[in-house]
Design a protein around this motif. Structure first.
Motif, PDB file in Angstrom:
ATOM      1  N   GLN A   1      37.798  20.836 -44.294  1.00  0.00           N
ATOM      2  CA  GLN A   1      37.169  20.317 -45.513  1.00  0.00           C
ATOM      3  C   GLN A   1      37.609  21.129 -46.735  1.00  0.00           C
ATOM      4  O   GLN A   1      37.772  20.575 -47.818  1.00  0.00           O
ATOM      5  CB  GLN A   1      35.638  20.339 -45.385  1.00  0.00           C
TER       6      GLN A   1
ATOM      7  N   TYR B   1      47.056  13.368 -43.174  1.00  0.00           N
ATOM      8  CA  TYR B   1      45.665  13.767 -43.407  1.00  0.00           C
ATOM      9  C   TYR B   1      45.449  14.248 -44.839  1.00  0.00           C
ATOM     10  O   TYR B   1      44.316  14.406 -45.287  1.00  0.00           O
ATOM     11  CB  TYR B   1      45.216  14.840 -42.393  1.00  0.00           C
TER      12      TYR B   1
ATOM     13  N   THR C   1      50.092  16.649 -36.047  1.00  0.00           N
ATOM     14  CA  THR C   1      49.292  16.801 -37.259  1.00  0.00           C
ATOM     15  C   THR C   1      49.834  17.895 -38.173  1.00  0.00           C
ATOM     16  O   THR C   1      49.847  17.745 -39.389  1.00  0.00           O
ATOM     17  CB  THR C   1      47.832  17.125 -36.883  1.00  0.00           C
TER      18      THR C   1
ATOM     19  N   GLY D   1      43.658  22.893 -33.244  1.00  0.00           N
ATOM     20  CA  GLY D   1      43.735  21.765 -32.324  1.00  0.00           C
ATOM     21  C   GLY D   1      43.401  20.429 -32.953  1.00  0.00           C
ATOM     22  O   GLY D   1      42.806  19.580 -32.297  1.00  0.00           O
ATOM     23  N   GLY D   2      43.707  20.239 -34.218  1.00  0.00           N
ATOM     24  CA  GLY D   2      43.415  18.972 -34.881  1.00  0.00           C
ATOM     25  C   GLY D   2      42.572  19.217 -36.116  1.00  0.00           C
ATOM     26  O   GLY D   2      42.026  20.312 -36.307  1.00  0.00           O
ATOM     27  N   THR D   3      42.453  18.193 -36.946  1.00  0.00           N
ATOM     28  CA  THR D   3      41.691  18.387 -38.181  1.00  0.00           C
ATOM     29  C   THR D   3      40.216  18.658 -37.896  1.00  0.00           C
ATOM     30  O   THR D   3      39.503  19.191 -38.724  1.00  0.00           O
ATOM     31  CB  THR D   3      41.805  17.161 -39.106  1.00  0.00           C
ATOM     32  N   GLY D   4      39.760  18.305 -36.691  1.00  0.00           N
ATOM     33  CA  GLY D   4      38.366  18.554 -36.335  1.00  0.00           C
ATOM     34  C   GLY D   4      38.111  19.961 -35.838  1.00  0.00           C
ATOM     35  O   GLY D   4      36.959  20.355 -35.670  1.00  0.00           O
ATOM     36  N   ASP D   5      39.182  20.712 -35.590  1.00  0.00           N
ATOM     37  CA  ASP D   5      39.035  22.067 -35.070  1.00  0.00           C
ATOM     38  C   ASP D   5      38.803  22.987 -36.272  1.00  0.00           C
ATOM     39  O   ASP D   5      39.657  23.085 -37.141  1.00  0.00           O
ATOM     40  CB  ASP D   5      40.313  22.442 -34.320  1.00  0.00           C
ATOM     41  N   GLN D   6      37.648  23.652 -36.318  1.00  0.00           N
ATOM     42  CA  GLN D   6      37.213  24.344 -37.543  1.00  0.00           C
ATOM     43  C   GLN D   6      37.238  23.334 -38.700  1.00  0.00           C
ATOM     44  O   GLN D   6      37.875  23.549 -39.736  1.00  0.00           O
ATOM     45  CB  GLN D   6      38.055  25.586 -37.847  1.00  0.00           C
ATOM     46  N   ASN D   7      36.553  22.228 -38.489  1.00  0.00           N
ATOM     47  CA  ASN D   7      36.504  21.144 -39.465  1.00  0.00           C
ATOM     48  C   ASN D   7      36.060  21.632 -40.840  1.00  0.00           C
ATOM     49  O   ASN D   7      36.442  21.091 -41.873  1.00  0.00           O
ATOM     50  CB  ASN D   7      35.549  20.065 -38.932  1.00  0.00           C
ATOM     51  N   ASN D   8      35.261  22.705 -40.829  1.00  0.00           N
ATOM     52  CA  ASN D   8      34.807  23.289 -42.087  1.00  0.00           C
ATOM     53  C   ASN D   8      35.986  23.760 -42.929  1.00  0.00           C
ATOM     54  O   ASN D   8      36.039  23.535 -44.140  1.00  0.00           O
ATOM     55  CB  ASN D   8      33.838  24.440 -41.800  1.00  0.00           C
TER      56      ASN D   8
END
Lengths: 1041, 538
Positions: free
Chosen positions: B79, B498, B355, B69-76
């Motif tokens: 990274q 991104y 994205t 759901g976006g780069t912040g979803d499971q942001n780990n």
């Protein structure tokens, strides 16, 4: 100074009044009238006037007037009133008496239940808070926690706000890392469970034992303090009937304003622009501006909307309580009986709590030496609740996530959602959960016998029993929403059965010699055994979603799963206590207790002692002060043990874990072989955790005790902290911890309690109570190689969506916030270039993070402690006014300096979780033309990782709340006595009247994430959308016959 | 009496003596196998430690985006994807924990097996061999992901034994220990196993070949693959698609796999493909977690030229282009029927299209019509994860042949793989009237030199094994990770902004960091220095 502790403070203070009967006329009868006042002339309504040597008596009316017919030859009237010195007044031919009663300067001599005995309050040498129950019984309070909240210095209540929900009491901070719940002792029976099943109306008195010298007699489980509750007993006299009831309406006070359909779209377009992406979205189109379509799906079944999802979840809810009690007593026995019903619907739709309580307390005096009796209660509760304060699985947070453009219902009237995200319609989730009730049946009580063996020597035996059954139903019906569906309904039934007994035998000797030496000796033996069994069963595939299919047998037997576990533990204790006082001036107390526990292996036994001294300076001959009429110094020291760990952690073996030890070794698709793995890393050398506490206190009574102060300073240090210590991950993922004695924690603080009462004129009376506490918590050491205690990954995932925002570290208070330090917003490229490297694509509008280790790169080594969830100062104030028949109460609570980690911002402020709704504050996000904003630029890609845990999320949670405002009216006794009523009172009560705070979330009082897990104290103050506190308007009635 | 009163024994727990009995020992062995799927505790986030390495092997390569759901979803994992991995990431720790849990369970089993006399000698030797095979697997995974690893064997029994340096053993010594385990397993294990979850002799030899391959020991790769080919009884299935049906997940093409099961009476279906539970592709029949999304670069790789060979230029694939038929068994693309569902995959199945683009995973997604796919949470399947399948063994051999100057031998093998793709079934249009795209694939007529052969081999591995968790590790062992990934990023960032600024650093990003908690809690030497040395660059 000791007493049978089944007798209560009130009984001891209040001379038994026999039934009032009018005697048939003999030869002489004189009518005597009179007025009873205090020394300021205030009438003492309700004063007792009894003709001495008879049972003939009357009660003074509202204006203090009385009229009595006396028959004796030289009649003497005995006039008494609570808190005043009883006076004998010969009638001596007068027919009009003006009687002035003197306030009893020994008002402090309430007798309170402390250890296995009771003591005069003035003889206390420990730190004990007495919660004034009588001030609160006329208020609509649903639970013990509400009684305690804000009423006692150094006592903090953390609450989930949900109906019948959990709460935790913290006494003098956090003395350990794991379980900090106090021990409750109810009518002499210790317990740690079922507190929200107690009917507050049944409580006669409640004391909080805060320091080691007062609590240590309860030994092994008293390190977190003890709450001593005594329930109501029958009183001598005729049958008394009381009814207390109320009904109220609750509404949500404050909800955050989330982005509208248009704001969300505009923010999304701004994020596209910031990232240099051509805007394109399945809902908002791909034009130069976002367009709100008529429908969200190609089939035109989901019309676009502008839903206030949060508002949609809440409604006005009703709370009702009915309580009726009967009591009576005579020389041979007394009894008390009550039934109570409490029902609270949730402001969150389809949640609620019902509680039915029943209590019978009786005792019998067999001759003059033996008393036998019982206290017994049955409670039943029924709770429909949901998970809140969690980023995953909470309907409240679901409402944060669901974009406003999504409608609640599709064109067919079915729950629907947003086609681009994976969130279940939160209102749908609540509706689907509405029949999922958790039922608890709890039997709690004790039987006792007390025998007077010789003068001053008593033996008491007490057997307490807790039987509790929890029965949970969780049915998940089928549904279909865009991207979220459940194609097979499932049902889980769970049971928990607790059986705990406590057997206590004490021998108590009380003597006074040479008039001045008072000695009380107590010796005892106690054994406790506890057994908990859990059972759960699951099936899926039900023929329908109707409630009548919600039994396991209706499901597909091929899908069945079940679990069953059982735990047992036992405790044995020997204890002794000596209280000595000399001439009512010097006080000394010593306690020793030796405890053995089944939870430890090589170090089963611990010995803990405590000592305290008191000096009543005001009783010294040299003491002259008129102003400070009583003055006492107290000093206490003591140790408490703690063994509150799960059973069996000292022994390891092999077992099957249905989550991670089975395997289809034969290649099957639908069956597995049972696997065994080691059960845990055991530590047979684990030993008792010990809390050592010093307390210095001073008690002052000023102006004939109109004003009293209690000031305490304490320092408590817990050594050998019991902790499930994380091991290096090389030890694997299944058993990656071991229970160990790992370090030390310190709490120190000041507490101030002050009470003022002045009857300064005939009509207006005023009293005030203030309490204040300052507590500093610090983890002072951990075992070598360990510098912090983290939250395990399982919890981090389900509660925090894997964000580590708290750490419990050496040199910091428990559960301090941890992350990067957000140091403003970059305004232009030159600022970025001048700063340590964050990311190649960091742009103006991104957050500048502090380079903590000055290595010119921002990485995970630049994290620091960024906030503290604990208040610097707690201050509570209670004001009472009485004017004629009216009474008015205002109760303020406040907390200063506590931080909140607003984790709701994780989804709400950042567009790299773009499919979820945002907070309306994003409309003010940084742009080149809005450079003053504290909200970083919106971005789908977030190359700077603005979303990372940082002080951006940390907010000040300081607040002042008017918790209670209440107006009551007492009908005139003359008016109601025709109906045989002795009391008829109506009141209007407002809870949560206002909150002054700078915090912009739902409420700055966050409570705990949950109230039962091992690491519940490790993430205090993290706001993941809590269950909102409600404002309640209640109308109540108190009647007594 | 009180001392007895204070003794409470745990319920449902076996003692050391009881576990040594044969029937219980067998369950202890099962417990060691159980950890193969990465489910280490009672939590639902095995996606941080997936057996399939979808995050560690595919997302960090040029084959896949993280998705969701976006780069912040499971942001780990984001990274990790943008090579901003740090030692504190949860995946770094949980993957390590899962693999060392395997080490620990096998070591415990080996220790008890060595001690017990309650089991026949033959069975004891065989189970010991199985455990060594598993231990070899866990160490192999550790070695390829983390490089500098501490080594524990069955003699490490107490917690203090777990304080071990990760630099004490040389690179060769660690590889040597892994080889020893597989050699020991090979010596004892039977040629066939009635219980398909247990490794055979030739599975051990195949794994040994992989261990050699990673060390560039080409001669040993040749001898070991030869043994497997001659004696293992393995073969390629006729249809590429059918390899990934749960019904065939112990077929003769499968050398060793993680056995998955669903609806097996265990809570939460954690015995299914739990590490892959976020991969559900969306659309009307699946949940839409939407992770593991094919890159445009991967899609383009399937383009074939007029000779039916990979076009190699990575220009954007259009619907009229010729494509390798494996593309539509491997990934979901708009307009192509999705499995046997009778519907076309649509761009709007894909979560966060803006994205992560329109493509979705397909190869290891089980049909929503299959009884082996779980239609309820956690949406997992019973399709095994293939640690080694026979095509892998063949292409290892081809690679070794190129290194030993037998490019013709390599060509034969590569062509065998391509032949299956050519001759097997194809994705058809919904009405079945024609193929769903212009599938055209042919054998290589010749390789001009070893370079060309190697280019073809590398491409063939990519096309054959896309989204099976191997790509990143192949790039690293080929020594071309920096070049391939930075080239990929340079083009891909135009459509996936991104990826701006993403830079693979040679000498650092080949390996993941050692978990910070291992560095912190791993103990110190006599001089007070940490026993654990962090990997270069972190």
């Amino acid at each position: 100074s000791n007493s049978n502790f089944t007798r209560t403070a009130l009984e001891l203070n209040n001379e038994p009044i026999e039934e009032f009967r009018v005697y048939p006329s003999k030869n002489q009868q004189i009518v005597v009238t009179g007025l009873v006042t205090d020394n300021t002339g205030t009438p003492l309504s309700g004063a007792n006037i009894v003709e001495k040597g008879t049972t003939n008596g009357v009660i003074a009316d509202f204006d203090g007037n009385f009229s009595i017919i006396v028959r004796s030859e030289d009649p003497i009237l005995v006039i008494s009133f609570i808190g005043f010195i009883t006076k004998e007044q010969p009638v001596a031919g007068l027919d009009k008496l003006n009687i002035v009663l003197q306030e009893d300067s020994a008002k402090l001599d309430e007798v309170i239940v402390t250890g296995y005995t009771s003591e005069r309050k003035s003889d206390l040498t420990g730190a004990v808070s007495i919660v004034k129950i009588d001030e609160m019984t006329d208020q609509p309070l649903g639970s013990v926690n509400e009684i305690v909240q804000g009423r006692s210095a150094g006592v903090e209540v953390l609450s989930s706000n949900s109906p019948g929900g959990n709460a935790a009491i913290r006494i003098r901070g956090f003395s350990t890392i794991r379980n900090n719940d106090p021990l409750y002792v109810i009518d002499g029976v210790p317990t740690t469970t079922g507190i929200n099943l107690i009917n507050p109306n049944d409580i006669e008195s409640l004391q909080v034992l805060k320091d080691a010298s007062s609590a240590s007699i309860y030994g092994s489980r008293a390190a977190n303090g003890v709450v001593v509750i005594t329930t109501k007993k029958g009183q001598d006299g005729k049958v008394k009937i009381a009814y207390d009831g109320y009904a109220g309406a609750m509404t949500v006070v404050k909800l955050p304003r989330l982005a509208s359909a248009a704001q969300y779209g505009e923010g999304l377009w701004q994020a596209f622009a910031n990232d240099g992406i051509t805007p394109s979205n399945d809902i908002y189109g791909s034009g130069s501006t976002p367009v709100i379509p008529a429908f969200l799906d190609a089939q035109n079944t989901i019309p676009s909307a502008n839903t206030d999802w949060l508002g949609a979840l809440f409604n006005t809810a009703l709370v009702t309580s009915h309580n009726i009690s009967f009591s009576s007593g005579n020389e041979a026995s007394n009894s008390f009986f009550s039934v109570g019903y409490y029902k609270q619907d949730g402001v969150l739709k389809d949640t609620g709590f019902d509680r039915y309580t029943f209590r019978a307390n009786t005792n019998f005096k067999l001759g003059s030496k033996v008393t036998v009796g019982e206290n017994f209660s049955v409670s039943f509760s029924n709770n429909t609740d949901v998970n809140t304060n969690s980023l995953l699985g909470s309907p409240i947070y679901g409402a944060f996530l669901m974009p406003s453009i999504a409608p609640i219902y599709n064109i067919n009237g079915e729950f629907t959602g947003y086609p681009l995200d994976d969130i279940q319609n939160p209102l749908g989730a609540l509706t689907r959960n509405r029949n999922n009730e958790d039922k608890t049946l709890r039997l709690f009580g004790n039987v006792f016998a007390e025998i007077q063996l010789a003068k001053g020597l008593k033996f008491k035996t007490n057997y307490g029993l807790t039987i509790s059954n929890f029965s949970g139903t969780n049915f998940n019906p089928t549904f279909t929403e865009p991207n979220v569906q459940r194609v097979l309904a499932d049902l889980t039934k769970s049971e928990q059965n607790l059986l705990e007994w406590t057997f206590t035998n004490t021998l108590n000797y009380d003597t006074t010699f040479n008039d001045k030496h008072n000695l009380n000796l107590l010796g005892g033996y106690e054994s406790i055994e506890s057994s908990l069994e859990t059972l759960s069963a699951f099936r899926q595939g039900f023929p329908g979603n109707d409630p009548n299919f919600q039994v396991l047998n209706a499901g597909d037997s091929g899908t069945q799963q079940n679990t069953n576990m059982k735990f047992e533990s036992s405790l044995v204790s020997y204890f002794g206590k000596a209280n000595y006082s000399y001439d009512d001036r010097y006080l000394a107390s010593y306690t020793i207790r030796r405890d053995g526990t089944s939870k430890l292996a090589n170090n089963k036994w611990g010995t803990f002692s405590a000592a305290s001294l008191g000096w009543k300076i005001s009783n010294e001959a040299f003491y002259k002060s008129e102003l400070v009429n009583s003055l006492k110094l107290r000093f206490g020291w003591g140790q408490n043990g703690n063994q509150d760990i799960p059973p069996y952690v000292t022994s390891s073996g092999y077992f099957s874990n249905a989550f991670n030890s089975n395997y289809a070794i034969d290649g099957a698709q639908n069956s597995v072989f049972n696997g065994y793995i080691i059960s845990r890393n055991s530590n047979p050398d684990l030993k008792w955790e010990t809390t050592e506490q010093y307390n210095i206190g001073i008690d002052l009574g000023i102006m004939t005790n109109r004003l009293d102060f209690t000031l305490d300073y304490f320092s408590k240090t817990t050594e050998d902290l019991l902790l499930e210590r994380q091991l290096a991950p090389i030890s694997g993922g299944t058993n990656s911890s071991v229970w160990d004695n790992v370090g030390a924690m310190n709490n120190k603080g000041f507490e101030l309690g002050a009470n003022y009462r002045n009857d300064y004129d005939r009509e207006l009376q005023f009293s005030a109570g203030l309490n204040m506490s300052v507590i500093r918590n610090e983890l002072t050491s951990l075992k070598e190689g360990v510098d912090f205690v983290g939250i395990d990954a399982v919890t981090l995932h389900s509660n925090n969506f894997d964000q580590e925002v708290s750490r419990t570290a050496v040199g910091q208070p428990i559960a301090s916030f941890y992350g990067w330090v957000a140091d403003g917003i970059f305004q232009d490229q030159s600022e970025i270039d001048a700063h340590s490297f964050q990311n190649a694509s960091t742009s103006p509008g991104d957050i500048r993070f502090k380079d903590i280790n000055n290595d010119n790169v921002i990485d995970d080594k630049d994290r620091a402690f960024i906030g503290n969830p604990h208040p610097d100062l707690s201050l509570n104030l209670n004001l009472n006014f009485e004017y004629k028949n009216f009474d008015l109460t205002a109760f303020f609570r406040s907390s200063f300096g506590n931080d909140v980690y607003d984790l709701t911002r994780y989804y709400s402020d950042f567009y790299n979780l773009s499919s979820y709704n945002k907070h309306s504050r994003i409309a003010d996000a940084w742009t080149p033309s809005n450079t003053g904003s504290s909200i970083p630029r919106l971005s789908l890609n977030d190359p700077n990782n603005n979303i990372r845990p940082s002080s951006y999320y940390v907010k000040d949670g300081t607040f002042v709340k008017l918790q209670t405002l209440q107006l009551g009216y007492n009908f005139n006794p003359q008016l109601i006595e025709n109906f045989s009523l002795s009391k008829f009172r109506l009141y209007l009560n407002l809870q949560n009247v206002f909150t002054i705070t700078g915090y912009d979330g739902i409420d700055p009082e966050i409570g705990l994430q949950n109230y039962s897990s091992d690491d519940r104290n490790l993430d205090i103050g993290v706001d993941r959308a809590i269950y909102p506190p409600s404002r309640t308007v209640t109308l109540g009635l108190n009647i007594a016959f | 009496c009180s001392s007895e009163f204070l003794e409470k024994d745990p319920y449902g727990q076996l003692t050391q003596e009881q576990i040594s009995k044969e029937e219980n020992l067998e369950s202890l062995i099962v417990g060691a196998y159980s950890i193969l799927n990465g489910q280490i505790d009672n939590a639902s986030n095995a996606f941080n430690s997936p057996a399939s390495n979808w995050s560690f092997g595919d997302v960090v390569s040029d084959d896949a985006y993280k998705g969701g759901g976006g780069t912040g979803d499971q942001n780990n994992i984001h990274q990790m994807e943008i090579f901003s991995t740090n030692p504190s990431l949860i995946d770094i720790e949980r993957k390590w924990k899962a693999l060392y849990e395997g080490v620990r369970r096998t070591n415990i089993a080996i220790g008890i097996l060595n001690e017990t006399e309650d089991i026949s000698s033959d069975l004891k030797q065989q189970r010991l061999a199985e455990m060594k095979f598993l231990r070899g697997h866990f160490y192999f995974e550790l070695k390829k992901i983390y490089n500098r690893i501490p080594f524990l064997d069955e003699n490490a029994t107490s917690l203090t034994d777990f304080k071990v340096s990760n630099t004490e053993l040389s690179n060769e010594q660690v590889w040597g220990k892994i080889e020893t385990d597989f050699n020991d397993a090979y010596a004892i294990l039977p040629a066939t196993q009635s219980q398909k979850g247990r490794p055979t002799k030739y599975a051990a030899m195949a794994y040994l070949a992989k261990v050699y391959l990673f060390q560039g020991k080409w001669d040993q790769v040749l001898t070991s693959t030869e043994d497997v080919m001659l004696n293992g009884g393995y073969s390629l299935m006729d249809n590429f698609e059918h390899v990934f049906l749960p019904e065939n997940d112990n077929s003769p093409e499968i050398v060793f796999s993680v056995q998955q099961s669903i609806n097996d009476g265990n809570p939460s279906n954690y015995n299914g493909s739990i590490g892959d539970r976020l991969l559900a592709p969306g659309g009307p029949r699946y949940s839409a977690y939407g992770f593991l999304r094919p890159t445009q670069n991967l899609v383009n790789a399937y383009k074939t030229n007029s000779a039916g060979l990979p076009s190699m230029d990575n220009s954007e694939l259009t619907m009229s282009d010729n494509v390798d038929p494996r593309i539509d068994f491997t990934l979901g693309r708009p307009g192509i029927p999705y499995k046997d569902l009778g519907i076309l995959y649509q761009a709007d199945w894909a979560r966060d299209l803006a994205t992560y683009g329109p493509y979705g995973p397909k190869k290891r997604i089980v049909s929503a019509n299959s009884p082996h796919h779980l239609t309820v949470w956690p949406y997992v399947s019973a399709l095994n994860y293939y640690i080694i399948r026979y095509a892998d063994v063949l292409l290892w051999r081809a690679e070794a042949l190129i290194h030993t100057d037998d490019i013709e031998g390599a060509r034969t093998i590569i062509n065998n793989i391509r032949k299956r793709a050519r001759d097997g079934n194809k994705v058809m249009t919904l009405d079945g009237s024609s193929t769903a795209a212009n599938y055209f694939i042919e054998e290589y007529p010749a390789f001009a030199d070893a370079n060309e052969a190697m280019t073809a081999l590398r491409m063939e591995r990519r096309l054959e094994f896309a989204h099976e968790g191997h790509r990143f590790f192949d790039l690293v062992r080929w020594g071309i990770a920096e070049q391939v990934i930075n080239t990929y990023v340079a083009a891909e960032k135009e459509i996936r902004p991104y990826l701006n600024g993403v830079n693979f650093i040679n000498g650092k990003h080949e390996y993941f960091p050692i978990p910070q908690s291992q560095v912190d809690l791993g103990g110190t030497d006599e001089g007070g220095n940490p026993l654990i040395t962090q990997n270069t660059g972190y």
